[in-house]
Every structure is written in structure tokens, then in C-alpha cells.
Design a protein around this motif. Sequence first.
Motif: not given
Length: 387
Positions: A240-243, A246-254
Amino acid sequence: MHVVLAPDCFTGTLTATQAAEAMAAGWHDTAPHDTLTLLPLSDGGPGFLDVLAGALSGETVALTVSDPLGREVPAAILVVDVEGERTAYVESAQAAGLHLLAPEERNPAVTSTWGVGQLLAAALEHSPQRIVVGLGGSGTNDGGAGLLAALGAGPAEHLARGGSALAKAPDDALSGLLAAREQFAGVDLVVATDVENPLLGFKGASAVFGPQKGATPELAQELEGALGRFTEIVARTLPVPLDLLSGGPRRLDREPGAGAAGGLGYALFLLGGRRVSGVELVLDAVGFHDVVRRSDLVVTGEGTFDWQSLDGKVAAGVAMAALEAGLPSIVLAGQVMVGRRETMGLGISGTYAVAEAPAEVDAALLDPVGTLRARAARVARTWSPAR
């Protein structure tokens, strides 16, 4: 008066160059004293490569790829060297375009983006520092699974049989995704899109664009579920790539643009791609802003000027650029489906339809050059002052 003619293609009838030439001929019929500059444009869809090839000094490399149903079709990539940096331009519609399918063949359940993967593989052979992929006008809805399969991310029998087949893909269908992604290490992969839609949901690829490609409401729901399954397989395969903020998970589908071209944007994001506005990229490449500053009027156009035209398309990009330069812009389209209230925000001073009534549509389709030329001549009477 100096008039810039900057249309998109009139889908199914005229290329952007043909449309600009027809407009110029009609304008000259009425106002031969005006100076005309022709700048055919694209937002990443059909005609993207032709427009750039006309504006940039580069080498067009011809090749053969698969169309959405696996048939061989001619295609090309454009390789441009500027100050020691090599860029390869790819037009996804050459391999996945809706125009490659007869009306009775349009079925996003079975169409594949395998040929787009072949285009990317050909681009990599030229060792570019940057690859720019224009998205738009696709006849596919497979989330770019076919593209990934062509690059070795997984077996074709699971990934290259169309959108619906993804629903039954096994958990390890993308076992080669990390290796496929590694091919683009050190390459700036640019995704040029005309829309910001995500992959899934009410504004996603299946719901919004599926019907344009032949999907019934039932099939659109089926494709939505299949793409959802595809994202589950991706989550099992790719870290899971990180933003970065924010350091949070990055949803590529969104991500904005993930749903472009039936989800091709999503696949390119998985390979490390980043999104840019297709029309803004083309405007910069053709030197549009410099030309506009020396002009008096900007004319743009496309086949159907509707609500989708108001965001991310050529007409909107041209109008905003003209507005920033303090110039009036007008739209000359095959059909106009939006009113004055919708166009005011873009600073558009007028919209003109070739087919002003339903009965005139057939005539415009039978003689697109002649009818566009005649309409441009009438518009010039309004906008070009008598000498």
C-alpha cells in the motif's frame, strides 16, 4: 483581426486538423482579410499523437498492436528529444479506442487494453526518461488489466479477456505486478486525462462511462463488481503506497483520473504514473498561450458540446486560457447541448451549432466538412468586422 482556430476532433467525422481546416475555409469565405492561426488540439483522446507530432520535432515510430478485440491494427509512438531528455508519447485510443469497434461490437464486458500495454512496451524500447500516455475515447472497461498483462504482470487468460472476466480472477492473478512496475523505474510516467473520475462508485468508470461503450445498466453493475474484485487482487499483491503529506494509506483507485479510459488511469498509477490534465499538456506543447496573447478571438469546437465538455475537455481548456488572456472565445460544434448559463463561468461568449435542429444532424454527418465550413462562414459575419 487575428483569429485562432483551436478545435478538438469531431468524433466519428473529422480529425482536429480537418475540423480546423474546414473552419478556416468557411471563415475565409466571409472574412478573407482576417489572419487565421490553426491550432488543432486534443485532451488525450483520439488525435493526441497527431496533434503533438504536428507541433513537436520528433520521430514517429510505426508499429502494429492489438485492438480491443485482439485484432491487429496500425499504431505509433512519438519519440521526442529535447535538451538531452527523451520523451515517448503514447495515444491509448490507437489500441483501445471506441472508434475501432463497430456499433454491434461495443461490449466492455469483453474488450481489453492489451494493445495499450504493447504500446508502452514499445515506448520502453527507446529508453525514454519520460513516457506520456494520453487517455480518452476508449471502448474498454477492464481497469487496465489487459495492459498490465501485456507487460508481464499476470496471465492473459485472467487479465486480458475484458472487464467481466476480472470477477473470477484468482488471488495470484497479478503475481508479476512488481516486476512490471520495475520496468518503469527511473521513468517519469505521465498520465494525461480529460476526466478526474475515480475507478469505482457512482462517479466511477463503469457507472459514468460504461453506457457510452455499450453497457446496459445490468452490465455496468457487473463491471463495477469485477473492478472491485480487481482492486482486491491488487491489494494482495502491491504494498500500500503512503500519502506523503498525511503518512496514511493512499487508495490509488480513488485518485482523480483512476477511472479514465475505463480504468486505464488506475493501471498506470499502479505502475507509478502521475496524472496531469491532458488539454493543459497539449496547450503547452503547441505554444497556445503565446499565440493567444497575439490574437483577438479564439474559436474552439468539437462534435458535441455538452455538460462533459465543461470540465477537462478541449473547449473548456481553450476558453479558460482565453479568459486568462482577456480574449473572447466562442464554440463551434456539431451539436450544442448546454445553454448560456452553463458556459458563462468559462467566459465563453457564444456557442454555435452546425446542426441546430434534430433534422439537420443527418446532413451534418453526411457532409461534415461542408456543413462546418458553411457554419463557420455565418459565424464570421457576426464576429469579424467589415473591412
